[in-house]
Design a protein around this motif. Structure first.
Motif, mmCIF file in Angstrom:
data_model
loop_
_atom_site.group_PDB
_atom_site.id
_atom_site.type_symbol
_atom_site.label_atom_id
_atom_site.label_comp_id
_atom_site.label_asym_id
_atom_site.label_seq_id
_atom_site.Cartn_x
_atom_site.Cartn_y
_atom_site.Cartn_z
ATOM 1 N N ASP A 3 0.791 -1.132 0.136
ATOM 2 C CA ASP A 3 0.026 0.107 0.008
ATOM 3 C C ASP A 3 0.934 1.377 0.072
ATOM 4 O O ASP A 3 0.608 2.236 -0.542
ATOM 5 N N GLY A 4 1.865 1.082 0.645
ATOM 6 C CA GLY A 4 2.769 2.587 0.801
ATOM 7 C C GLY A 4 3.376 2.998 -0.652
ATOM 8 O O GLY A 4 3.494 4.226 -0.905
ATOM 9 N N THR A 5 3.452 1.825 -1.573
ATOM 10 C CA THR A 5 3.821 2.325 -2.908
ATOM 11 C C THR A 5 3.064 3.228 -3.695
ATOM 12 O O THR A 5 3.383 3.945 -4.800
ATOM 13 N N THR A 6 1.737 3.184 -3.248
ATOM 14 C CA THR A 6 0.734 4.147 -4.001
ATOM 15 C C THR A 6 0.745 5.732 -3.884
ATOM 16 O O THR A 6 0.357 6.275 -4.709
ATOM 17 N N ASN A 7 1.804 6.007 -3.031
ATOM 18 C CA ASN A 7 2.146 7.387 -2.678
ATOM 19 C C ASN A 7 3.379 7.888 -3.619
ATOM 20 O O ASN A 7 3.926 8.973 -3.239
ATOM 21 N N ILE A 8 3.987 6.793 -4.193
ATOM 22 C CA ILE A 8 5.427 7.488 -4.916
ATOM 23 C C ILE A 8 4.941 7.630 -6.455
ATOM 24 O O ILE A 8 4.326 6.951 -6.833
ATOM 25 N N GLY A 9 5.762 8.350 -6.858
ATOM 26 C CA GLY A 9 5.556 8.789 -8.284
ATOM 27 C C GLY A 9 5.696 7.813 -9.189
ATOM 28 O O GLY A 9 4.950 7.658 -10.095
ATOM 29 N N GLU B 151 -0.853 -5.144 -2.373
ATOM 30 C CA GLU B 151 -1.375 -5.957 -1.134
ATOM 31 C C GLU B 151 -1.304 -4.787 -0.208
ATOM 32 O O GLU B 151 -0.479 -4.140 0.460
ATOM 33 N N ASN B 152 -2.712 -4.617 0.303
ATOM 34 C CA ASN B 152 -2.870 -3.465 1.409
ATOM 35 C C ASN B 152 -2.969 -4.089 2.717
ATOM 36 O O ASN B 152 -4.103 -4.578 3.087
ATOM 37 N N ASN B 153 -1.831 -4.131 3.186
ATOM 38 C CA ASN B 153 -1.514 -4.767 4.627
ATOM 39 C C ASN B 153 -2.007 -3.618 5.878
ATOM 40 O O ASN B 153 -1.649 -3.914 7.161
ATOM 41 N N LEU B 154 -2.350 -2.459 5.404
ATOM 42 C CA LEU B 154 -2.909 -1.546 6.259
ATOM 43 C C LEU B 154 -2.160 -0.454 6.786
ATOM 44 O O LEU B 154 -2.187 0.499 7.403
ATOM 45 N N TYR B 155 -0.827 -1.020 6.858
ATOM 46 C CA TYR B 155 0.480 -0.245 7.328
ATOM 47 C C TYR B 155 1.490 0.055 6.544
ATOM 48 O O TYR B 155 1.994 -1.023 5.632
ATOM 49 N N MET B 156 1.812 1.286 6.127
ATOM 50 C CA MET B 156 3.145 1.799 5.439
ATOM 51 C C MET B 156 4.424 1.549 6.287
ATOM 52 O O MET B 156 4.329 2.523 6.798
ATOM 53 N N GLU B 157 4.961 0.634 6.265
ATOM 54 C CA GLU B 157 5.906 0.223 7.428
ATOM 55 C C GLU B 157 5.339 0.385 8.900
ATOM 56 O O GLU B 157 4.479 -0.508 9.181
ATOM 57 N N TYR B 158 5.664 1.419 9.432
ATOM 58 C CA TYR B 158 5.121 1.636 10.771
ATOM 59 C C TYR B 158 3.785 2.428 10.624
ATOM 60 O O TYR B 158 3.314 2.580 11.904
ATOM 61 N N THR B 159 3.608 3.133 9.825
ATOM 62 C CA THR B 159 2.345 4.190 9.814
ATOM 63 C C THR B 159 0.948 3.489 9.096
ATOM 64 O O THR B 159 1.236 3.034 8.156
ATOM 65 N N PRO B 160 0.143 3.859 10.021
ATOM 66 C CA PRO B 160 -1.349 3.514 9.168
ATOM 67 C C PRO B 160 -1.513 4.209 7.841
ATOM 68 O O PRO B 160 -1.301 5.101 7.825
ATOM 69 N N ILE B 161 -1.721 3.299 6.789
ATOM 70 C CA ILE B 161 -1.778 3.973 5.668
ATOM 71 C C ILE B 161 -2.625 5.083 5.287
ATOM 72 O O ILE B 161 -2.555 5.892 4.650
ATOM 73 N N GLY B 162 -3.859 4.850 6.126
ATOM 74 C CA GLY B 162 -4.876 5.746 6.094
ATOM 75 C C GLY B 162 -4.563 7.254 6.568
ATOM 76 O O GLY B 162 -4.999 8.227 6.102
ATOM 77 N N GLU B 163 -3.416 7.311 7.504
ATOM 78 C CA GLU B 163 -3.068 8.629 7.997
ATOM 79 C C GLU B 163 -2.077 9.484 7.096
ATOM 80 O O GLU B 163 -2.030 10.422 6.899
ATOM 81 N N VAL B 164 -1.788 8.762 5.844
ATOM 82 C CA VAL B 164 -0.825 9.208 5.103
ATOM 83 C C VAL B 164 -1.189 9.273 3.494
ATOM 84 O O VAL B 164 -0.361 9.484 2.744
ATOM 85 N N THR B 165 -2.442 9.145 3.375
ATOM 86 C CA THR B 165 -3.008 8.815 2.008
ATOM 87 C C THR B 165 -4.423 9.719 1.886
ATOM 88 O O THR B 165 -5.178 9.707 2.962
ATOM 89 N N ALA B 166 -4.370 10.340 0.766
ATOM 90 C CA ALA B 166 -5.708 11.246 0.519
ATOM 91 C C ALA B 166 -6.968 10.569 0.292
ATOM 92 O O ALA B 166 -7.829 11.134 0.326
ATOM 93 N N VAL B 167 -6.719 9.180 -0.012
ATOM 94 C CA VAL B 167 -7.920 8.475 -0.267
ATOM 95 C C VAL B 167 -8.148 7.239 0.625
ATOM 96 O O VAL B 167 -7.054 6.770 1.355
ATOM 97 N N GLU B 168 -9.423 6.766 0.835
ATOM 98 C CA GLU B 168 -9.516 5.748 1.484
ATOM 99 C C GLU B 168 -8.808 4.286 1.115
ATOM 100 O O GLU B 168 -8.250 3.496 1.985
#
Lengths: 327, 334
Positions: free
Chosen positions: B151-157, B178-195
């Protein structure tokens, strides 16, 4: 006999490669319909069609990623990065992926591709469209680095680059695109790692690349005619692989060495050459190796500023005179 | 409740999925054990809990298809049929490793099996996977390229560059987030503009919004089959977002303390893809003896491969100097 410009040689070299091998294709921004922003790829779309000459979005990572993946699957891509400065936005693909994947995979993966890019100053484009970045790629294991100085060398070196089994970064100099050469044949092949002596002489060896090699040659002619100094000029043509043997022979003959580089001082390619000369030719040296580079500044834009930043023929002449006279 | 009268997957495919997921689970567990024994150095990123995704694609792809995975790629590599000792041996830095120890855990590569590498810089391999897909289109061959990422990959260019290019060129490729809900240590929702970090971006690239329960092996199988068929038929790329959860931390160094206990417990106890699939097999009246036989067979395979890896020699130090260039060497001057 054919007279060709450096610019025409680029499109001819690509066309020759594409005619010979259906696996070769060409991608980049504005390379097809527009013929390239430097008009160095005019005619390729007409001859080869959209399946083999592909205009891309402004997506340098996607361009080089696609080229890399296609090479991994057996094709032979030529990819253009419009200005070498733009390599910075896709440097991960170049330095981490293209350069290292063969090694990390224990040789399972080959990446035979060519990245062409317009390099160097002289056009007053300012600090982000004028850099000479050969040293960026020279320091990464796994990348071959080519920088031709003449139309014939463009043809011969591109031929070798496209047929090389490893990734090659092919730096074309913007200020050389209009330069011309009479060629007896346009079917040329110059092995990577073979330098070229542009001027013979026994007093000093001047080592240059691309535009700086041509300026060194002009300086050598002037030095001989007006100052009775005989300078040998070596055009390295490729930094990796490097023609160390020819450098050694030249320095052992002349005893003095000068590199002429278009990059800023720190960690320019001449630093490595200077180090090699010291290591291999110390006992035959008559003095320290001199490096002419730009000052350690970003390249400025205005005529007088840019012209005084990049080593000129006059500066080379003056520095060689000082060096040979022991000043 | 499942509808056993209308089974679109069938017993043999289900057992293949079962065996595949078990293999991925047991090898990852073994990798963890080998760490604790200090037989594996460096880092590792385990995919425990995410087996249904790699597993479903593993049983759905054909020989010749290309896969690209991330540093969390042990499972995806095994899913293409790479040997267990090839994977464990690489993690242990042994000669039997897929790359004789030159790549390590984050770069597993097995070209003969279509595993075109594991990539450890976020986003890069989406652009590279476009390249193998482009080659298939260029050559008019029918391979499909599949690219797995988190999931973390969706925020890189590179993610956005790659999706756009895949769509404009209608490439035969499947992107699997594979959205496992955490971008490394951070919940993906906290750093992503969409759900939904991948699926909600699909429309920007004229792609269908596909969200799937990545812990339901049957659902993953159906979704994988459909996307692979679409690519193979020449109908262009797909972007799948599979919701899942990793049982362990991001990497070896991470105990995963930032996740609420209740959340972890829920995923481990109620949503584990393997526990749930065993129940599913029984619901489809598959003989428990067959299920257990497969379990025993996989356990034996993993133990045997572990012993082979442990017995394998360490690489010759001369390996340092090989394979920078296609001539096999590393020389950069004459």
């Amino acid at each position: 006999m054919a007279q060709l410009t450096y610019r025409e040689s680029v499109s001819l070299a690509i066309a020759q490669a594409m005619r010979k091998d259906p696996k070769v294709f060409f991608i980049g921004e504005d390379v097809g319909a527009a013929g390239g922003v430097f008009k160095a790829t005019v005619g390729l779309l007409d001859e080869f069609g959209k399946d083999r000459v592909m205009d891309t979005p402004i997506s340098e990572q996607a361009i080089l990623g696609a080229a890399m993946g296609a090479a991994m699957a057996g094709l032979r891509p030529i990819a253009e990065i419009m200005f070498s400065d733009f390599l910075a936005v896709c440097w991960d693909i170049v330095a981490n992926q293209i350069a290292k994947t063969r090694y990390m995979s224990d040789g399972q993966i080959n990446i035979p591709l060519v990245i062409r890019t317009a390099n160097g100053g002289g056009s007053k484009f300012g600090a982000q469209h004028s850099q000479s970045l050969e040293n960026w790629s020279m320091m990464i294991p796994g990348l071959k680095v080519v920088a031709p100085s003449s139309p014939g060398d463009v043809l011969g070196l591109m031929n070798s680059a496209v047929n090389d089994p490893d990734p090659v970064i092919f730096y074309e100099h913007k200020s050389l695109y209009a330069s011309k050469e009479e060629l007896e044949s346009t079917e040329l092949s110059i092995p990577l790692g073979q330098s070229n002596i542009l001027h013979e002489g026994s007093d000093i060896t001047i080592i240059g690349l691309a535009l700086m090699a041509q300026r060194a040659k002009k300086a050598a002619i002037e030095l001989k005619e007006k100052h009775n100094i005989n300078a040998k000029v070596i055009d390295l043509r490729t930094l990796v692989p490097l023609d160390l043997q020819s450098i050694k022979s030249a320095i052992n003959e002349t005893g003095l060495a000068m590199t002429v580089e278009e990059n800023p001082r720190l960690c320019g390619w001449g630093a490595e050459i200077s180090s090699l000369i010291t290591e291999h030719c110390f006992n035959n040296l008559k003095g320290p190796v001199t490096r002419l580079t730009t000052p350690h500044v970003p390249l400025p834009s205005a005529d007088i500023l840019e012209d005084n930043t990049i080593p000129s023929v006059d500066v080379i002449v003056q520095e060689v005179i000082k060096k040979v006279k022991g000043e | 409740m499942v509808d056993i009268t209308n089974d679109d997957i069938g017993e043999s495919n289900r057992l293949a999925l079962w065996e595949m997921m078990l293999k991925l689970r047991l090898v990852e567990k073994k990798a963890y054990d080998l760490f604790l024994q200090n037989l594996i150095k460096g880092t590792s990123h385990l995919a425990l809990g995410q087996e249904a995704i790699a597993g479903a694609f593993g049983v759905s792809l054909q020989e010749g298809d290309y896969t690209f995975c991330t540093y969390r790629g042990h499972a995806h590599t095994l899913a293409r049929g790479s040997s267990i000792e090839g994977v464990l041996g690489e993690l242990m830095g042994r000669q039997c490793g897929l790359m004789k120890g030159k790549g390590g855990s984050m770069h597993l590569t097995d070209v003969d099996k279509g595993v075109m590498g594991s990539y450890a810089i976020i986003g890069a391999h989406l652009t590279i996977a476009n390249g193998t897909a482009l080659a298939s289109k260029y050559n008019n061959t029918k391979e499909v390229s599949v690219c797995f990422f988190g999931d973390g990959t969706t925020n890189i260019g590179a993610f956005h560059e790659a999706l756009n290019m895949a769509q404009i060129w209608k490439l035969p490729i499947v992107f699997v987030c594979e959205n496992n809900l955490y971008m490394e240590y951070t919940p993906i929702g906290e750093v992503t503009a969409v759900e939904n970090p991948a699926a909600d971006r699909a429309s920007a690239y004229n792609m269908e919004k596909i969200i799937v329960d990545g812990n339901d092996a049957d659902e993953m199988y159906r979704t994988a089959q459909a996307a692979i068929k679409k690519a193979r038929d020449g109908d262009g790329p797909s972007l799948i977002e599979a919701k899942t959860y990793r049982h362990s931390g991001h990497s070896r160094a991470d105990p995963g303390k930032y996740r609420p206990d209740e959340e972890v417990k829920d995923w481990m106890e109620n949503k584990d893809p393997i526990t749930n699939y065993r129940k599913r097999l029984l619901e489809f009246n598959i003989d428990e003896e067959i299920i257990s036989e497969i379990e025993n067979k996989v356990k034996e395979q993993v133990e045997e491969a572990t012993e082979i890896s442990k017995a394998s020699a360490i690489p010759d130090v001369k390996e340092i100097f090989t394979d920078v260039w296609a001539d096999g060497g590393y020389k950069w001057h004459n």
